[in-house]
Write an enzyme that holds these catalytic residues in place. Structure first.
Site, PDB file in Angstrom:
ATOM      1  N   ASP A   1      22.264 -58.198 -79.283  1.00  0.00           N
ATOM      2  CA  ASP A   1      21.731 -58.839 -78.083  1.00  0.00           C
ATOM      3  C   ASP A   1      21.835 -60.353 -78.233  1.00  0.00           C
ATOM      4  OD1 ASP A   1      19.909 -59.983 -76.110  1.00  0.00           O
ATOM      5  OD2 ASP A   1      19.068 -57.979 -75.886  1.00  0.00           O
TER       6      ASP A   1
ATOM      7  N   HIS B   1      22.626 -57.615 -73.357  1.00  0.00           N
ATOM      8  CA  HIS B   1      21.203 -57.944 -73.289  1.00  0.00           C
ATOM      9  C   HIS B   1      20.433 -56.797 -72.656  1.00  0.00           C
ATOM     10  CE1 HIS B   1      17.601 -60.209 -73.113  1.00  0.00           C
ATOM     11  NE2 HIS B   1      17.667 -60.551 -71.839  1.00  0.00           N
TER      12      HIS B   1
ATOM     13  N   SER C   1      13.451 -58.388 -71.414  1.00  0.00           N
ATOM     14  CA  SER C   1      13.624 -59.763 -71.862  1.00  0.00           C
ATOM     15  C   SER C   1      12.269 -60.481 -71.897  1.00  0.00           C
ATOM     16  CB  SER C   1      14.639 -60.443 -70.941  1.00  0.00           C
ATOM     17  OG  SER C   1      15.153 -61.610 -71.503  1.00  0.00           O
TER      18      SER C   1
END
Length: 538
Positions: A479, A507, A247
């Site tokens: 995502d 995610h 991320s």
């Protein structure tokens, strides 16, 4: 209230209530912290990224400046900490790399040494994202025990909490009841009075941050955190950095590669961000990402007997309209939760709870149950649990510093997405088109950096990292927090990128159940052989 971020919590929490994104509800990019940009060739852009920057992050000189040699030569004093097998230490870095003589910052480090068998390959630094997620917490609760055994056997698993985060001189803003009030603030204002209340909440949060850490707040940029990682690399005795970032951690890792391409070793950037986009575009495209994930949830929901948003024959769009109608009812009248501190479920908290569950399809059943309780039994406890997980709130009103650090980094890394309520109102049609369910709230959530007490130091730009070893960029097609187009964009920018695609929900991709993804990344980490560029897994 939301504040945009990209963050993956420990695997246990991610499986139950996946923490998501907040503080400008994302907006992260490179800040100046001693680096410069120069014009560079324009890479292919993802659809919709019409405002992408063509400036390129410039590498720092290969030679270590003399004023930094003391930092690069320091020795770590390890001590046992946390669970058995983990050790902790502290590393020093200059608060301001442009003026190292002005003082240090202490950064917390943890490791779990390679278990063997096989030759040790060095250190593997991990970061779960955020900005604001504790890398040490992630290491101790998941990565140090949950990463593939063959990887843990060959690498010392290492984490450093970035400056301003968790154990590394944390930025602390609101706490307790004041933070409770902040997270419950109405983010879909209906009139000037409610707009003023939202602006006042952002100002109160920003002023508290400024009062807590007036000097540190100017030095928590992603570039400075990346430079700290190079100090740690040297102190650990590694010639090159080996790294897995998820991320926001992909932006941190890509920034490292851009600044130190000759020292970038095996880098995995999972759930990639596009550093070339300005904050407003990032927030808009992330809003589209949440809508994509919600549509996937809605399609699944109507097939389940416990879906309170619609039964058999209901379309995903109708599911969205039903959820929006529920949010509007909460806006008019919050519902009880049974919370010991007397909190009710507001529209803002409910929205946070739903978005949190979009991070991991394993949380969809929990979300359906929470929605059923709220919509049919007038009990908001389940959605409040999801929201509290997002904000890392413990019983009794104790919050981690996740949200404070998240805002501090985001608001320093990029110019604000909006500088006034009028700008938000002008952008509302685009955000509501991107997501009829979440668009309005996410647009207003993007206003928070307008009132930040220190000026941003970063600008959007591309990262090429010319000369770096092969870098693996991982993107998931549905995502919610880091849309797949961002992985495509980052892979197009990085000169040595190999794009690895997971066709699925949730995610990030590594360690989430795809043997194809895990095998490709493990092979790269253990042998240095990247997957074929463009490889796809499901």
């Amino acid at each position: 209230m939301h504040t945009r971020r990209t963050h993956r919590s420990t695997r246990t929490r991610a499986r139950t209530a996946a923490v998501l994104l907040a503080a400008s509800l994302l907006a992260t990019a490179c800040s100046a912290g001693g680096a410069s940009t120069s014009a560079g060739p324009e890479a292919p852009r993802a659809a919709g990224a019409t405002e992408a920057s063509t400036a390129t992050l410039a590498a720092l000189p290969e030679a270590t400046p003399s004023e930094l040699t003391g930092y690069y030569g320091q020795k770590l004093s390890w001590r046992d900490c946390g669970a058995p097998g983990f050790q902790c230490a502290t590393v020093k870095a200059p608060l301001d790399y442009a003026q190292p003589s002005r003082g240090d910052i202490s950064l917390a480090v943890a490791r779990k040494k390679a278990t063997g068998p096989g030759k040790r390959l060095g250190s593997l630094l991990v970061n779960p994202g955020g900005p604001g997620g504790s890398a040490i917490g992630y290491l101790q609760q998941y990565a140090g025990i949950g990463y593939p055994a063959e990887v843990r056997a060959r690498y010392d698993m290492v984490a450093v909490d970035p400056r301003g985060v968790a154990r590394s001189e944390p930025v602390e803003c609101l706490a307790g009841r004041r933070m409770d009030a902040y997270t419950a603030t109405d983010i879909t204002p209906d009139d000037e009075r409610e707009t003023g209340e939202l602006v006042d909440a952002y100002k109160e949060f920003a002023e508290a941050c400024g009062a807590d850490a007036p000097k540190l707040l100017r030095h928590v940029s992603t570039v400075e955190a990346a430079r700290d990682m190079d100090v740690l690399r040297a102190v650990l005795g590694d010639e090159k950095l080996t790294y897995v970032g998820a991320s926001y951690g992909t932006f941190l890792g890509a920034t490292y590669a851009g600044l130190f391409p000759d020292r970038a070793g095996r880098l995995v950037l999972d759930g990639a961000m596009d550093p070339s986009l300005p904050a407003r575009q990032l927030n808009l495209e992330q809003t589209e990402g949440f809508e994509t994930a919600f549509q996937s949830f809605a399609e699944d929901c109507v097939r389940q007997p416990d879906c309170s948003l619609g039964g058999k024959g209901t379309t995903p769009d109708q599911v969205g309209r039903n959820l929006k109608a529920f949010f509007e009812k909460l806006d008019a009248q919050p519902i009880p939760t049974g919370d010991a501190d007397g909190r009710e479920l507001t529209e803002s908290l409910a929205t946070t709870g739903v978005i949190a569950a979009m991070y991991d399809e394993a949380a969809w059943q929990q979300l359906r149950e929470a929605l059923t309780s709220a919509m049919k039994e007038n009990d908001g406890a389940g959605l409040l649990i999801l929201s509290d997980s997002y904000y890392e709130r413990e019983a009794g009103g104790r919050y981690s510093n996740l949200m404070s650090a998240n805002a501090a980094v985001n608001c320093l890394d990029l110019p604000p997405a909006f500088t006034s309520p009028d700008q938000v109102r002008e952008a509302l049609p685009a955000f509501e088109k991107a997501s009829p369910v979440f668009g309005e709230g996410l647009a207003w959530s993007s206003l928070n950096c307008a009132y930040w007490p220190v000026r941003h130091t970063g600008e959007p730009h591309r990262i090429e990292a010319a000369g770096a070893d092969p870098i693996v960029v991982v993107g998931t097609t549905r995502d919610p927090a880091t849309p797949y187009r961002w992985a495509q964009a980052l892979a197009a920018q990085l000169s040595s990128a190999h794009l690895l695609t997971y066709e699925g929900d949730g995610h990030t991709a590594y360690g989430r159940g795809s043997a194809c993804i895990d095998s490709a990344i493990n092979t790269y980490l253990l042998r240095g052989t990247p997957p074929q560029d463009g490889k796809r897994c499901s």
